[in-house]
Design an enzyme around this catalytic site. Structure first.
Site, PDB file in Angstrom:
ATOM      1  N   LYS A  12      38.852  41.165  30.125  1.00 36.14           N
ATOM      2  CA  LYS A  12      38.689  39.837  30.752  1.00 36.14           C
ATOM      3  C   LYS A  12      37.791  38.997  29.865  1.00 36.14           C
ATOM      4  O   LYS A  12      37.042  39.497  29.026  1.00 36.14           O
ATOM      5  CB  LYS A  12      38.089  39.953  32.163  1.00 36.14           C
ATOM      6  CG  LYS A  12      36.674  40.556  32.255  1.00 36.14           C
ATOM      7  CD  LYS A  12      35.522  39.597  31.972  1.00 36.14           C
ATOM      8  CE  LYS A  12      34.182  40.302  31.994  1.00 36.14           C
ATOM      9  NZ  LYS A  12      33.115  39.550  31.285  1.00 36.14           N
ATOM     10  N   PRO A  94      36.689  46.593  22.715  1.00 41.26           N
ATOM     11  CA  PRO A  94      35.374  46.945  22.167  1.00 41.26           C
ATOM     12  C   PRO A  94      34.341  47.181  23.265  1.00 41.26           C
ATOM     13  O   PRO A  94      34.393  46.569  24.325  1.00 41.26           O
ATOM     14  CB  PRO A  94      34.994  45.741  21.291  1.00 41.26           C
ATOM     15  CG  PRO A  94      36.051  44.721  21.469  1.00 41.26           C
ATOM     16  CD  PRO A  94      37.176  45.294  22.252  1.00 41.26           C
ATOM     17  N   GLY A  98      31.202  42.182  26.329  1.00 37.96           N
ATOM     18  CA  GLY A  98      31.395  41.065  27.260  1.00 37.96           C
ATOM     19  C   GLY A  98      32.840  40.895  27.690  1.00 37.96           C
ATOM     20  O   GLY A  98      33.210  39.876  28.271  1.00 37.96           O
ATOM     21  N   SER A 104      36.733  47.586  33.844  1.00 35.63           N
ATOM     22  CA  SER A 104      38.181  47.669  34.029  1.00 35.63           C
ATOM     23  C   SER A 104      38.627  49.117  34.138  1.00 35.63           C
ATOM     24  O   SER A 104      39.450  49.479  34.996  1.00 35.63           O
ATOM     25  CB  SER A 104      38.888  46.983  32.855  1.00 35.63           C
ATOM     26  OG  SER A 104      40.288  47.028  33.008  1.00 35.63           O
ATOM     27  N   ASP A 136      31.116  43.699  37.820  1.00 41.74           N
ATOM     28  CA  ASP A 136      32.414  43.174  37.350  1.00 41.74           C
ATOM     29  C   ASP A 136      33.599  44.006  37.834  1.00 41.74           C
ATOM     30  O   ASP A 136      34.745  43.583  37.690  1.00 41.74           O
ATOM     31  CB  ASP A 136      32.460  43.135  35.813  1.00 41.74           C
ATOM     32  CG  ASP A 136      31.638  41.999  35.229  1.00 41.74           C
ATOM     33  OD1 ASP A 136      31.089  41.202  36.013  1.00 41.74           O
ATOM     34  OD2 ASP A 136      31.538  41.926  33.992  1.00 41.74           O
TER      35      ASP A 136
END
Length: 280
Positions: A12, A94, A98, A104, A136
């Site tokens: 994202k 990576p 960020g 995820s 997140d």
């Protein structure tokens, strides 16, 4: 009985990231728009087994602190049962960049184990458990464009479809989220993202007026190399450019793939850089 699941775990970016206030529980209230990058993803392979094992294409991720292992452990605790599986992670996103890769992965494992073992968790329960793993993680349960508020777990889906290509550049600098939050001065947002109408939200020419990333000030000052990435993008035709999350990835939105590719080639080869076509 489901014996094997292979799942794509997308990255994202944050389109705008306002750090609004520090909370009594030590977390921060924020406002952002999460936007999934379906073309950039890890692959997670899960197979039923007699005992648990976890491996990764990146050896340094093979430990019990990995959010994949934590997600599996959380479900075992919640359901008071063992979930014996072999999990293999093919890592493309990576780390510490960020782009939400670890978050995820955690959401993907919650979804996959829910299906594989018929745990019967509905979306609201999945989101609640996801938040226990990280701020997140809830977004990735659906992975649809959404405004994130509170810690990021209060999600309001939005109709946002960016049809222009993205250039994603990561210089390989690892920035700890904890470090980034420790060096930020929270302040009230000037714009309520919920008040932006759908036409404006899909008008990239307005993005520079509407969106900023509050982490940029500290990160750019501390790591000028990251600031330079954004400058190169904006000086070379990016319609909009921003650091994602707490860094160190910077993205730019360009008018066409040719321009994005030309700019990509101007970055050092040691950087991870890619052009994504947009129009997801």
């Amino acid at each position: 009985m489901v014996k094997y699941i292979e799942i794509k775990s997308p990255a994202k970016i944050n389109i705008g990231l306002d750090i609004v206030s520090k909370r009594a529980d030590g977390y921060h209230n924020l406002q952002t728009i999460f936007y999934p990058l379906y073309e950039l993803y890890d692959i997670i392979k899960i197979e039923r087994s007699h005992e648990f094992s976890f491996t990764s294409s990146k050896k340094e991720l093979n430990d019990d602190n990995n959010l994949i292992v934590k997600a599996k452990n959380l479900l075992e605790k919640k359901f008071s049962r063992k979930l014996p599986v072999n999990i293999h992670l093919e890592k493309n996103i990576p780390v510490g960049a960020g782009l939400g890769g670890g978050s995820s992965n955690a959401a993907s494992v919650l979804l996959a184990l829910n299906d594989m073992f018929n745990l019967g968790m509905k979306k609201d329960i999945l989101i609640r458990y996801a938040l226990e793993l990280g701020s997140d993680v809830p977004f990735f349960i659906k992975a649809k464009p959404a405004i994130g508020k509170s810690r990021g777990e209060i999600l309001i889906e939005v109709k946002l479809n960016i049809t222009k290509p993205f250039l994603i550049v990561n210089p390989g600098i690892h920035i700890s989220t904890k470090e980034a939050f420790a060096n930020i001065q929270p302040k009230e947002s000037k714009i309520d993202f919920k008040a932006i109408n759908e036409n404006d939200l899909n008008n990239i020419s307005l993005f520079n007026k509407l969106f900023k990333n509050d982490f940029e000030e500290y990160v750019f000052k501390t790591y000028p190399e990251i600031s330079d990435i954004k400058k190169i993008m904006t000086d070379n035709g990016a319609l909009f450019s921003l650091m994602s999350g707490s860094g160190s990835t910077v993205y730019g939105i360009f008018k066409d793939i040719g321009t994005a590719e030309k700019v990509r080639k101007s970055f050092p080869s040691k950087y991870l850089s890619m052009v994504l076509e947009g129009d997801f």
